[in-house]
Design an enzyme around this catalytic site. Structure first.
Site, short mmCIF file in Angstrom:
data_model
loop_
_atom_site.label_atom_id
_atom_site.label_comp_id
_atom_site.label_asym_id
_atom_site.label_seq_id
_atom_site.Cartn_x
_atom_site.Cartn_y
_atom_site.Cartn_z
N LYS A 195 0.86 -1.20 0.00
CA LYS A 195 0.00 0.00 0.00
C LYS A 195 0.89 1.24 0.00
CE LYS A 195 -1.87 2.79 3.03
NZ LYS A 195 -1.88 4.06 2.25
N GLU A 270 10.60 1.66 9.96
CA GLU A 270 11.53 2.77 9.69
C GLU A 270 10.76 4.04 9.96
OE1 GLU A 270 14.66 2.65 8.89
OE2 GLU A 270 14.82 0.50 8.55
N CYS A 304 13.24 11.69 6.54
CA CYS A 304 13.52 11.08 7.84
C CYS A 304 14.95 11.39 8.28
CB CYS A 304 13.30 9.58 7.78
SG CYS A 304 14.31 8.77 6.53
N GLU A 404 10.15 16.20 15.19
CA GLU A 404 10.42 16.19 13.76
C GLU A 404 9.59 17.30 13.10
OE1 GLU A 404 9.02 12.72 11.68
OE2 GLU A 404 10.99 12.42 10.80
#
Ligand code: NAD
Length: 511
Positions: A195, A270, A304, A404
């Site tokens: 997906k 991850e 990331c 983040e």
């Protein structure tokens, strides 16, 4: 700051924008299909505002059918039990087809994600190398033998594919991240249901077309398009799925771990990062400044591995930050379809507002905006952009130093001693990557050993190779991708103990 202070690239003539939106459908059991209820969803280019793709919107029926196809394909042995040579042959063909179609896929990648066309070309073309490397693993994959268990015993440890794997990917590097997972799962002999992010379906569908063209048997790879709910969620709970590999936010990663627990699936994650580059006074400061600018603006910081904070020695901090600000003005921001553009659009208006809120909060908490700190309009473009932003005077407790931001925003912190630099580096819930800049090998290695991170770059930033494993510690994830460890994730280990000759003494004694 006015936009005249920046290297702004205005709208191109739109040559690359297709007349018709890309039509994306599910791939289930080797067939392309719409959703049973006919539902679709659309994606507009975040830079241009034009309709780019219209995708079938999957639901429970499509997920169940795709998992059923993957299960049947796995159990049939059509992929899981063929030789490594046969798998590698098809995978090498896929790599060639990726290279053939770089341009076609790069345009859709840029239009859906907002990233510069040069970067999309690099990302798609570079992914072919991941496929070639994984093909080499398909042929060299082996277990262990134990010939030291005594004259009458031989021990064999077999490596077997784990089974049906759900692959769930994010929007920021759609083709690259898929290629960090899929070829390694295929090299192991697994079958898959994929997906992609609802914002970037197109290049995953194009990958499906290449898999078919290369001769991958039907059902080995299936694609279901749609949202986290219900598609992603069902892919993490279905009893016929053996493993979930996910790249995305830490919050969703945690929820996947919880939902996969009911059936004890293996989960590889991850996730996010808050990655520092630490700059010592003896470093190549010009090289470090350039790498800091690259590290924070690459993919508009929606990465990331973004080096969203620097920890710079206080003796050099003022001059170093001035140089970073100067270099930031030269980075080419603007229309992602222009080949000279280095930094493109922000993925959604909501995300643009979130980035801005982090900057406003930092200002209120006493930090100083040295450059940027506002939304940006690019001549001729309707989409979302954000100014390159440098913020100094950041202290460790501020949200901008810990969370983040996922935007082109650099936080500057300072240190005096190695212990302090290490403490600041490790003062984070994340542990994806870290960098160190010094001309002393002792400083670099001392830092590399003490940093809590899956990757430590020394005198460089974000260099990667298919051979070198990637992944995070702490809340940046679990498991590893690429390299030999990336293959291991998709393997089960089975012990086979073999007695040689009839030497085993009977357990039951004669009465
Ligand atoms: P996201 O977590 O919002 O979405 C990722 C994927 O998960 C999408 O396909 C989404 O549809 C799906 N999803 C959402 N809810 C789900 C659920 N409940 N169950 C199953 N699937 C669900 O992440 P994003 O915004 O697409 O990507 C940005 C994030 O990804 C950032 O945090 C970034 O750091 C991280 N990321 C990490 C790496 C890495 O290698 N560590 C690489 C790229 C991106």
């Amino acid at each position: 700051m006015t936009s005249h202070d920046l290297n702004l690239i205005g709208a191109t003539d739109g040559t690359f924008i297709p007349d018709e939106p890309f039509r994306a459908r599910h791939l289930i059991g080797g067939e392309w299909c719409d959703s049973s209820d006919g539902a679709t969803f659309e994606r507009r280019s975040p830079a241009h505002g034009v309709l780019v793709s219209r995708s079938a919107k999957g639901g429970e029926a499509e997920v169940n059918a795709a998992i059923d196809a993957a299960r049947k394909a796995f159990d049939s042995g059509i992929w899981s039990r063929i030789s490594g040579k046969e798998r590698a042959t098809i995978m090498l063909r896929i790599a060639d087809l990726i290279e053939r179609d770089v341009e076609r896929m790069a345009i859709l990648e840029t239009l859906e994600s907002g990233k510069p066309i040069s970067q999309s070309r690099g990302e798609v073309g570079g992914a072919a190398d991941l496929w070639r490397y994984a093909a080499s693993l398909a042929r060299t994959l082996h277990g262990d033998s134990h010939n030291t268990l005594g004259e009458d015993m031989l021990g064999v440890v077999l490596k077997e594919p784990i089974g049906v794997v759900s692959i769930i990917t994010p929007w920021n590097f759609p083709f690259w991240i898929l290629s960090q997972k899929l070829p390694f799962a295929l090299a192991a002999g697994c079958t898959c249901v994929i997906k992609p992010s609802e914002m970037t379906s197109a290049t995953t569908v194009m990958m499906g077309e290449l898999l078919i063209e290369a001769g991958l048997p039907a059902g080995v790879v299936n694609i279901v398009l749609g949202y986290g709910e219900p598609v992603g969620s069902l892919m993490t709970t279905h009893p016929d799925v053996d493993m979930v590999t996910f790249t995305g936010s830490t919050a969703v990663g945690k929820s996947i771990t919880a939902s996969a627990a009911a059936t004890l699936k293996k989960v590889a994650l991850e996730l996010g990062g808050k990655n520092p580059q630490v700059i010592f006074p003896d470093a190549d400061l010009e090289g470090a400044a350039d790498a800091v600018v690259f590290g924070v603006y690459f993919n508009v910081g929606q990465c990331c591995n973004s080096s969203s904070r620097i920890i710079v020695h206080e003796d050099i901090a003022e001059d170093f930050v001035a140089r970073v600000v100067e270099l930031s003005r030269d980075v080419a921001f603007g229309d992602p379809l222009d080949p000279v553009t280095q930094v493109g659009a922000i993925v959604t208006p909501e995300h643009q507002k979130k980035i801005d809120a982090y900057v406003r909060d930092a200002e209120k908490a006493g930090a100083k905006v040295r450059l940027g700190g506002a939304m940006l309009s690019v001549p001729g473009l309707a989409g979302e952009f954000y100014q390159p932003t440098v913020i100094s005077g950041v202290t460790p407790e501020m949200a901008i130093a810990r969370e983040e931001v996922f935007g082109p925003v650099l936080s500057v912190l300072t240190f005096k001693t190695m212990d302090e630099a290490v403490a600041l580096t490790n003062d984070a819930t994340y542990g994806l990557s870290a960098g160190v800049w010094s001309e002393s090998i002792h400083t670099c290695l001392d830092f590399a050993r003490r940093a809590q991170a899956g990757t430590v770059w020394t005198n460089t930033w974000m260099d990667g190779f298919p051979e070198m494993t990637f992944g995070g510690v702490k809340q940046s994830g679990q498991g590893r991708e690429i390299g030999p460890y990336g293959l291991e994730e998709f393997l089960e280990v089975k012990t086979v103990a073999v007695r040689i000759g009839r030497t085993r003494a009977p357990w039951v004694r004669k009465r």
